[in-house]
Structure formats: C-alpha cells, structure tokens
Design a protein around this motif. Structure first.
Motif, mmCIF file in Angstrom:
data_model
loop_
_atom_site.group_PDB
_atom_site.id
_atom_site.type_symbol
_atom_site.label_atom_id
_atom_site.label_comp_id
_atom_site.label_asym_id
_atom_site.label_seq_id
_atom_site.Cartn_x
_atom_site.Cartn_y
_atom_site.Cartn_z
ATOM 1 N N MET A 1 0.716 -1.333 0.144
ATOM 2 C CA MET A 1 0.553 -0.246 0.088
ATOM 3 C C MET A 1 1.326 1.187 0.419
ATOM 4 O O MET A 1 1.749 1.143 0.474
ATOM 5 N N LYS A 2 0.326 2.356 -0.743
ATOM 6 C CA LYS A 2 1.340 3.740 -1.024
ATOM 7 C C LYS A 2 0.363 5.011 0.487
ATOM 8 O O LYS A 2 -0.301 4.694 0.768
ATOM 9 N N PHE A 8 -8.272 10.713 -5.850
ATOM 10 C CA PHE A 8 -9.329 9.464 -5.207
ATOM 11 C C PHE A 8 -9.348 8.957 -6.918
ATOM 12 O O PHE A 8 -9.214 9.922 -8.276
ATOM 13 N N LEU A 208 -12.434 9.466 8.507
ATOM 14 C CA LEU A 208 -11.888 8.003 9.828
ATOM 15 C C LEU A 208 -11.712 6.794 9.025
ATOM 16 O O LEU A 208 -10.789 6.006 9.568
ATOM 17 N N MET A 209 -11.122 6.727 7.544
ATOM 18 C CA MET A 209 -10.620 5.705 6.676
ATOM 19 C C MET A 209 -9.441 6.531 6.273
ATOM 20 O O MET A 209 -8.401 5.862 5.755
ATOM 21 N N GLY A 210 -8.903 8.252 6.427
ATOM 22 C CA GLY A 210 -7.323 8.238 6.330
ATOM 23 C C GLY A 210 -7.674 9.875 5.511
ATOM 24 O O GLY A 210 -6.277 9.820 4.666
ATOM 25 N N ALA A 211 -8.817 9.575 4.579
ATOM 26 C CA ALA A 211 -8.959 10.528 3.623
ATOM 27 C C ALA A 211 -8.467 11.766 4.556
ATOM 28 O O ALA A 211 -8.950 12.328 5.340
ATOM 29 N N GLN A 215 -8.015 15.711 -0.773
ATOM 30 C CA GLN A 215 -8.766 14.732 -1.236
ATOM 31 C C GLN A 215 -10.692 14.721 -0.827
ATOM 32 O O GLN A 215 -10.500 14.341 -2.630
ATOM 33 N N TYR B 29 -10.858 5.050 17.833
ATOM 34 C CA TYR B 29 -10.453 5.348 16.293
ATOM 35 C C TYR B 29 -10.808 6.482 16.416
ATOM 36 O O TYR B 29 -10.651 6.900 15.047
ATOM 37 N N PRO B 55 -4.858 12.053 9.327
ATOM 38 C CA PRO B 55 -5.263 11.113 8.729
ATOM 39 C C PRO B 55 -4.322 9.559 8.246
ATOM 40 O O PRO B 55 -4.492 8.905 8.430
ATOM 41 N N ARG B 58 -5.423 7.222 11.329
ATOM 42 C CA ARG B 58 -6.596 6.844 11.161
ATOM 43 C C ARG B 58 -6.413 5.714 9.922
ATOM 44 O O ARG B 58 -7.135 4.069 9.591
ATOM 45 N N ARG B 59 -5.225 5.821 8.662
ATOM 46 C CA ARG B 59 -4.982 4.924 7.910
ATOM 47 C C ARG B 59 -4.875 3.352 8.311
ATOM 48 O O ARG B 59 -4.508 1.991 8.474
ATOM 49 N N PRO B 83 -10.600 2.027 1.161
ATOM 50 C CA PRO B 83 -9.981 2.547 2.701
ATOM 51 C C PRO B 83 -8.426 1.923 1.328
ATOM 52 O O PRO B 83 -7.291 3.229 1.403
ATOM 53 N N LEU B 84 -8.594 1.108 0.165
ATOM 54 C CA LEU B 84 -7.117 1.478 -0.098
ATOM 55 C C LEU B 84 -7.093 2.284 -1.371
ATOM 56 O O LEU B 84 -6.268 2.972 -1.650
ATOM 57 N N VAL B 86 -8.515 5.309 -1.196
ATOM 58 C CA VAL B 86 -7.937 6.817 0.438
ATOM 59 C C VAL B 86 -6.213 6.398 0.421
ATOM 60 O O VAL B 86 -5.805 7.054 0.751
ATOM 61 N N ALA B 87 -5.973 4.885 0.639
ATOM 62 C CA ALA B 87 -4.197 4.724 0.780
ATOM 63 C C ALA B 87 -3.732 4.781 -0.878
ATOM 64 O O ALA B 87 -2.423 4.289 -0.890
ATOM 65 N N ALA B 134 -6.960 -3.426 4.696
ATOM 66 C CA ALA B 134 -5.805 -2.531 4.739
ATOM 67 C C ALA B 134 -5.519 -2.910 6.218
ATOM 68 O O ALA B 134 -3.932 -2.695 5.693
#
Lengths: 298, 212
Positions: A1-2, A8, A208-211, A215, B29, B55, B58-59, B83-84, B86-87, B134
C-alpha cells in the motif's frame, strides 16, 4: 500500500451520488453567466463606440455657409476654404461636394437632386490637428471676417455628452460584471456548503478511513467544476444568440452611431473566456469553502 | 480511568449498555478527542497532535462501526475497496484483495449489490471486510457480530483471530459471551459506570508500541 495524499481515481467519483445536473446550481450559473456575458458585451461595445466617436468626430468641425444667394454663398465658401487651409492647427479641409450633399439630403428631399430653388448651405469638413488643435473661438472669429455667413460647429462639443454617457454605461457594465462574479462566487459557496451537508456521513466515513481534506475537497471540486462548465456553456450560448440577434437588428437600422457599438474580435475572445474563468473561479471558491468547512470537522 | 493495550493483543470490551463502550472506542479510532486526559497511540500523544497528521494515523486503524456506516451509493465491492483507494492503491492492484475479502465474508456473489439491497448481516460482513482489507495495525470493532448467525459469527471471529496472529491489535466491544469464550488467549476489559474493571488481568500489561 502506498502512503501520502493521493487522488481518488475515476471509480471514486461515484462517491458523490447525485448526477452532475441534479441540482439547481448549473442552471443558476447559466443564468449568471448569461447576464455576465451580456453585461460584458455591453461594456466592450460601448467602450469601442466611445473610442470610435472620439477618434472619428471628436477632432472634427463643420463650417456651414448659410447664404441664400448662390453666388455669394460660393464666394464665401471659397474664401472660408482658403482661410482654413492657412490656419495653424487645421490638418485637413474638404468642401462637401454637391453630389455628397445630395446624398446626405436624399432622405428628406428625395432623389431628384438639389433644386436650385432650395437654399442649401455650403458645407466644409474641417479636420483639426490632434497634437495642436486651434482655438475654436479665434477660428470662428477669423471665419466670420472672411465669410460673414459662416457658422462653425464643433462636433466634439455636441458629442461630448454622448461620449460621457457611453463611458458611464461602460463603467456600469463593468460594475455589473463584477457584481455577477461576486454573486456567482457566493452561489458556489452556498452550493458547496449544501453539498457538504448532504454528504456529511460519507465525508465522516472517508475521514475515519484516513482521507485527507484535500482528497475530499477534490471530489466536490470536480463536480462543481463540471456544473460550472455546463452552466457557463449554456449561459454563453444563450447570450451569444441574443447578441447576434441584436447585432442583426442594429445592422438593419443602418445607424452609424449604433453600428459603432460593435464588438471587436478581442471582445469575442474575452466573452468566450468568461465561462473558462467562471469554471476556475468556481473551483477555487468551492475548494476554499470546502477546506474551511472540513477544517472544522474532527 | 487509566489503561494500556499491548501491541498484538486481543481484547474484548464488555459492559452493560450505556457503560461507555462506544465512547471509549471512538477515542481509540480517533472519531473523538478527549477534552482532558492523555491518550497515546502508536507511541504518540493524539490529544495534542495537529489535525493534519490525523489521516496518517487513521489509515493504520480499521473500524467496524456498530451502525456499519457503509456508503449507501457504493456497491459492496466499492465499499470494501474504499480504505485501499483512500490510501492510493492503484485500481489494478485492489481488485484481487477485494474479491478475496468478499469471498472470505461469504459475499462473493453480492459484489455489485448496494447496501440498501443487503440484509443486516450482509451489511455487517461488508463493514468487517472494509475494516480489515488494509491490514490495519489496530482493529476496533463495535458489536461486530450482532446481526449475523452463530456460524458466520464464528467465521468472522476467525478472521479477526487470523489478523491478530499477523500482528494486528484487536479490540472488540461485545455482549456475546460465546464470542468472548471462543478466543482463549483474548483478554477482557469490563466497563461499568465509567469504571474499567480487569477480570483477566489484561490491564497489568505494560504499554508498548500500540497503546491507548
């Protein structure tokens, strides 16, 4: 994963469910753009007309020899031409020929030519030097001495109020364009905030997923840009139709004054650039509004 | 309350309704920040951490929400892939893992279905698949098996167990005693009226890298 901040992909554009033309914003932008293009066209046309008036007539004067006796009229006209040709500050002198006079008077007197029974003044066009224009009062005094029936009309004097009116209208048009731009920006801000509220739960999940905020903002930016592009295109097309229709009506009138308010080629380029500017403006405004709103979230 | 979680540990968080389990998980979380106190996560103080660094943290966390929180306009496949994406994982690289995960949760045939057309149990499985796709360092699950049958609950717990064996710290809030007893090495945290009880001695573990 990067890691890091990523865009997006095309698949994620579906994150915002509504179709691009679902809301009223594209149509509001279309109306705004329609009015903006018309106001800009009016400003450009009036600016061109004011310049044209200034260049064509502002430095000109007309001498009329109002004498009923044709012989004396002719003699005074010759003396007036001779005097004017030797005056400092006079660039060019042209006696209006009988043929030109007949053409000028044709709408009123018919096509039968000038009747010798109708006392028509002799007319002399005078082009004044732009660099060193003469004093019209001293020119008038000299003319009256050489030709007592001469009257000197300063074209600039009666054109000045018209020129000032055109300039005022031009600035009014520019102010309208700026107001429209402000109103469009405000519309975009409201639309962006509404879109954020509509999709708040999706945004929270993305966060919450890290966006990152950037983004998320890109998703909205893209959609708002598409809305603005559609609205801008429709508004420009409608305004162009109106402008062509007005242009053909003006051409049918055959008025030199109204005809001088035509749009130059650069003007058309500027009008076409307005929707492009609108798209960029909408994107930047939307991005700013969205990033500010996202910044207040956790 | 004061406690630490061991990196690679498996924890069940129990307690009566309204005890504060979900609030505690939200702090874990990063859905909420405490108004006072100290929380260290992955070795860093997250209370004073600048927002722009959130962020990245959170990932590293997978979350199974009690109310699933699936994106309603996306298919099961796209929800799990989120999630993928977003990453920044490329589209060509995510199809395989997402399909594999769909198979794991028994939804290989529902890849294109939207949440509204899925049953509660199916939605829950999509939410779980999305949380683990992820391979997070910390997995937080709030009542993850409340809507699935016992067989599927066992299968999902096995998924958590596998992840835990790969090094993921797992915290599962649940009322299900069968679930708690099915992972022998799991430790239990019991929350009651704002107090954290320690029936298995889990809280005695000193803090290491993954801690809260």
């Amino acid at each position: 994963m990067k890691g890091g901040v990523r865009r997006f992909g095309s698949a994620d554009r579906r994150l915002l469910p509504e179709g691009r033309l679902a809301g009223p914003m594209p149509w509001v932008i279309a109306i705004m753009m329609f009015l903006t293009v018309l106001a800009a066209a009016a400003g450009l046309g009036l600016g061109g007309a004011a310049r044209s008036l200034g260049a064509d007539l502002g430095n000109r004067a007309t001498v009329q020899i109002v004498e009923a006796n044709p012989d004396r009229r002719e003699a005074e006209a010759r003396r007036a031409v001779a005097l004017l040709e030797n005056q400092a500050g006079v660039a060019k002198v042209r006696r209006v020929s009988d043929r030109d006079m007949a053409a000028l008077l044709e709408p009123w007197l018919g096509s039968g030519g000038l009747d010798s029974d109708v006392p028509v003044p002799a007319m002399i066009d005078v082009e004044l030097s732009q660099a060193t224009p003469p004093s019209l009062e001293s020119l008038r005094a000299a003319l009256v001495q050489a030709a007592p029936s001469a009257r000197l009309d300063d074209n600039g004097q009666w054109l000045a109020p018209l020129g000032r009116l055109m300039n005022a209208l031009k600035w009014l048009a520019i102010a309208l364009v700026l107001l429209m731009i402000g109103a469009t920006a405000a519309t975009v801000v409201l639309a962006a905030r509404a879109a954020l509220d509509t999709h708040r739960s999706t945004i929270e999940v993305l966060h919450l997923m890290g966006a990152t905020d950037v983004q998320v903002a890109r998703l909205f930016q893209r959609r708002i840009a598409l809305d603005a592009l559609f609205g801008g295109g429709v508004g420009l097309a409608a305004a162009a139709l109106v402008l062509f229709a007005i242009g053909s009506r003006v051409a049918a009138l055959g008025s030199d004054l109204l005809g001088s308010a035509r749009l130059p080629a650069l003007g058309w380029v500027l009008l076409v650039a307005l929707p492009v500017f609108g798209v960029v403006l909408a994107m930047l405004v939307a991005r700013g509004a969205i990033l500010r709103a996202l910044g207040r979230m956790l | 309350m004061s406690f630490s979680l061991r990196e690679g540990g498996f924890y069940f968080l129990t307690g009566p309704s309204g005890a504060g389990k979900t609030s505690l998980l939200k702090l874990l979380y990063l859905a909420q920040r405490p108004s006072r106190g100290l929380i260290r996560l992955f070795g860093e103080d997250i209370v004073t951490m600048p927002r722009k660094r959130m962020p990245g943290f959170r990932r590293r966390i997978g979350v199974v929400f009690q109310d699933f929180r699936l994106v309603p306009h996306l298919s099961a496949f796209d929800n799990i892939a989120l999630p993928l994406r977003v990453a920044g994982v490329e589209e060509r690289d995510l199809e395989g893992p997402v399909k594999e995960m769909l198979g794991w949760v028994g939804l290989g045939h529902r890849a294109t279905a939207r949440p509204a057309t899925l049953s509660g149990g199916e939605q829950q499985r999509v939410a779980i698949a999305r949380a683990v796709i992820a391979r997070p360092e910390l997995l937080v699950a709030d009542e993850p098996t409340g809507n699935v049958d016992p067989e599927m609950a066992k299968r999902l717990l096995h998924l958590f167990d596998s992840l835990n064996r790969l090094g993921t710290t797992v915290v599962v809030a649940t009322h299900d005693l069968h679930l708690i007893s099915s992972i022998a090495r799991a430790e239990m945290l019991r929350l009651d009226r704002g107090e954290l009880l320690d029936p298995t001695g889990a809280l005695r573990h000193p803090p290491r890298r993954a801690e809260s």
